[in-house]
Design a protein around this motif. Structure first.
Motif, PDB file in Angstrom:
ATOM      1  N   VAL A  42      23.509  -2.300 -90.191  1.00 41.35           N
ATOM      2  CA  VAL A  42      23.501  -3.280 -91.269  1.00 41.35           C
ATOM      3  C   VAL A  42      24.577  -2.876 -92.278  1.00 41.35           C
ATOM      4  CG1 VAL A  42      22.123  -4.325 -93.097  1.00 41.35           C
ATOM      5  CG2 VAL A  42      21.033  -3.653 -90.950  1.00 41.35           C
ATOM      6  N   PRO A  43      25.524  -3.763 -92.578  1.00 36.33           N
ATOM      7  CA  PRO A  43      26.559  -3.435 -93.557  1.00 36.33           C
ATOM      8  C   PRO A  43      25.948  -3.157 -94.935  1.00 36.33           C
ATOM      9  CG  PRO A  43      27.065  -5.505 -92.433  1.00 36.33           C
ATOM     10  CD  PRO A  43      25.684  -5.108 -92.032  1.00 36.33           C
ATOM     11  N   LYS A  44      26.521  -2.217 -95.645  1.00 32.57           N
ATOM     12  CA  LYS A  44      26.009  -1.850 -96.965  1.00 32.57           C
ATOM     13  C   LYS A  44      25.949  -3.061 -97.895  1.00 32.57           C
ATOM     14  CE  LYS A  44      26.380   1.657-100.520  1.00 32.57           C
ATOM     15  NZ  LYS A  44      26.995   2.910-100.914  1.00 32.57           N
ATOM     16  N   SER A  45      26.849  -3.996 -97.738  1.00 27.27           N
ATOM     17  CA  SER A  45      26.863  -5.190 -98.574  1.00 27.27           C
ATOM     18  C   SER A  45      25.616  -6.052 -98.376  1.00 27.27           C
ATOM     19  CB  SER A  45      28.117  -6.014 -98.299  1.00 27.27           C
ATOM     20  OG  SER A  45      28.151  -6.420 -96.934  1.00 27.27           O
ATOM     21  N   SER A  46      24.871  -5.832 -97.302  1.00 25.45           N
ATOM     22  CA  SER A  46      23.661  -6.618 -97.019  1.00 25.45           C
ATOM     23  C   SER A  46      22.368  -5.908 -97.396  1.00 25.45           C
ATOM     24  CB  SER A  46      23.609  -6.964 -95.533  1.00 25.45           C
ATOM     25  OG  SER A  46      24.713  -7.745 -95.160  1.00 25.45           O
ATOM     26  N   TRP A  47      22.442  -4.656 -97.808  1.00 24.69           N
ATOM     27  CA  TRP A  47      21.232  -3.880 -98.084  1.00 24.69           C
ATOM     28  C   TRP A  47      20.365  -4.494 -99.174  1.00 24.69           C
ATOM     29  CZ3 TRP A  47      23.166   1.898 -98.232  1.00 24.69           C
ATOM     30  CH2 TRP A  47      23.642   2.259 -96.958  1.00 24.69           C
ATOM     31  N   GLU A  48      20.970  -5.098-100.188  1.00 27.55           N
ATOM     32  CA  GLU A  48      20.203  -5.681-101.293  1.00 27.55           C
ATOM     33  C   GLU A  48      19.441  -6.929-100.854  1.00 27.55           C
ATOM     34  OE1 GLU A  48      19.654  -4.816-104.491  1.00 27.55           O
ATOM     35  OE2 GLU A  48      20.815  -2.965-104.365  1.00 27.55           O
ATOM     36  N   ASN A  49      19.919  -7.612 -99.830  1.00 24.96           N
ATOM     37  CA  ASN A  49      19.346  -8.900 -99.446  1.00 24.96           C
ATOM     38  C   ASN A  49      18.524  -8.876 -98.166  1.00 24.96           C
ATOM     39  OD1 ASN A  49      20.647 -10.185-101.648  1.00 24.96           O
ATOM     40  ND2 ASN A  49      22.540 -10.220-100.481  1.00 24.96           N
ATOM     41  N   GLN A  50      18.745  -7.902 -97.300  1.00 21.10           N
ATOM     42  CA  GLN A  50      18.051  -7.910 -96.012  1.00 21.10           C
ATOM     43  C   GLN A  50      16.650  -7.339 -96.139  1.00 21.10           C
ATOM     44  OE1 GLN A  50      20.233  -6.962 -92.535  1.00 21.10           O
ATOM     45  NE2 GLN A  50      18.407  -6.517 -91.337  1.00 21.10           N
ATOM     46  N   SER A  51      15.670  -8.194 -95.871  1.00 24.83           N
ATOM     47  CA  SER A  51      14.269  -7.780 -95.904  1.00 24.83           C
ATOM     48  C   SER A  51      13.871  -7.170 -94.567  1.00 24.83           C
ATOM     49  CB  SER A  51      13.371  -8.982 -96.195  1.00 24.83           C
ATOM     50  OG  SER A  51      13.666  -9.519 -97.456  1.00 24.83           O
ATOM     51  N   LEU A  52      12.920  -6.268 -94.642  1.00 26.84           N
ATOM     52  CA  LEU A  52      12.404  -5.629 -93.438  1.00 26.84           C
ATOM     53  C   LEU A  52      11.106  -6.299 -93.015  1.00 26.84           C
ATOM     54  CD1 LEU A  52      13.059  -1.952 -94.531  1.00 26.84           C
ATOM     55  CD2 LEU A  52      14.414  -3.328 -92.946  1.00 26.84           C
ATOM     56  N   SER A  53      10.774  -6.162 -91.752  1.00 23.42           N
ATOM     57  CA  SER A  53       9.540  -6.712 -91.197  1.00 23.42           C
ATOM     58  C   SER A  53       8.654  -5.573 -90.717  1.00 23.42           C
ATOM     59  CB  SER A  53       9.860  -7.634 -90.017  1.00 23.42           C
ATOM     60  OG  SER A  53      10.682  -8.696 -90.424  1.00 23.42           O
ATOM     61  N   ALA A  54       7.377  -5.876 -90.566  1.00 20.37           N
ATOM     62  CA  ALA A  54       6.430  -4.880 -90.074  1.00 20.37           C
ATOM     63  C   ALA A  54       6.899  -4.334 -88.733  1.00 20.37           C
ATOM     64  CB  ALA A  54       5.046  -5.500 -89.934  1.00 20.37           C
ATOM     65  N   ALA A  55       6.759  -3.040 -88.567  1.00 20.24           N
ATOM     66  CA  ALA A  55       7.087  -2.318 -87.334  1.00 20.24           C
ATOM     67  C   ALA A  55       8.587  -2.218 -87.065  1.00 20.24           C
ATOM     68  CB  ALA A  55       6.365  -2.909 -86.135  1.00 20.24           C
ATOM     69  N   ASP A  56       9.435  -2.557 -88.045  1.00 21.70           N
ATOM     70  CA  ASP A  56      10.867  -2.351 -87.860  1.00 21.70           C
ATOM     71  C   ASP A  56      11.141  -0.865 -87.664  1.00 21.70           C
ATOM     72  OD1 ASP A  56      11.818  -4.927 -87.913  1.00 21.70           O
ATOM     73  OD2 ASP A  56      12.456  -4.867 -90.011  1.00 21.70           O
ATOM     74  N   ASN A  57      12.166  -0.572 -86.891  1.00 23.41           N
ATOM     75  CA  ASN A  57      12.601   0.798 -86.643  1.00 23.41           C
ATOM     76  C   ASN A  57      13.934   1.000 -87.353  1.00 23.41           C
ATOM     77  OD1 ASN A  57      12.924   3.352 -85.661  1.00 23.41           O
ATOM     78  ND2 ASN A  57      13.443   2.723 -83.603  1.00 23.41           N
TER      79      ASN A  57
END
Length: 67
Positions: A42-57
């Motif tokens: 995941v590009p650093k520019s997306s870290w603020e906006n990308q949500s995680l889901s249950a059981a993500d690795n």
């Protein structure tokens, strides 16, 4: 919800972003890190906006130097 970070299980708020996760596990101040979610970088520019889901690795890699 629970997510795996470098093979360690963390209980986090639903919909947490990558940036918030890094702050939660006290890695947000580190320089030279890369994050992959489910084996996709995941590009650093997306870290603020990308949500995680249950059981993500999540894999966090820190660059080091030496020889």
């Amino acid at each position: 919800m629970e997510v795996h970070v470098n093979n360690k299980l963390y209980a986090v708020q639903p919909g947490i972003t990558i940036a918030a996760l890094l702050q939660f596990i006290q890695l947000s101040a580190l320089k030279g890190i890369a994050v992959a979610v489910n084996n996709q970088v995941v590009p650093k520019s997306s870290w603020e906006n990308q949500s995680l889901s249950a059981a993500d690795n999540i894999t966090i890699i820190r660059a080091t130097q030496g020889g």
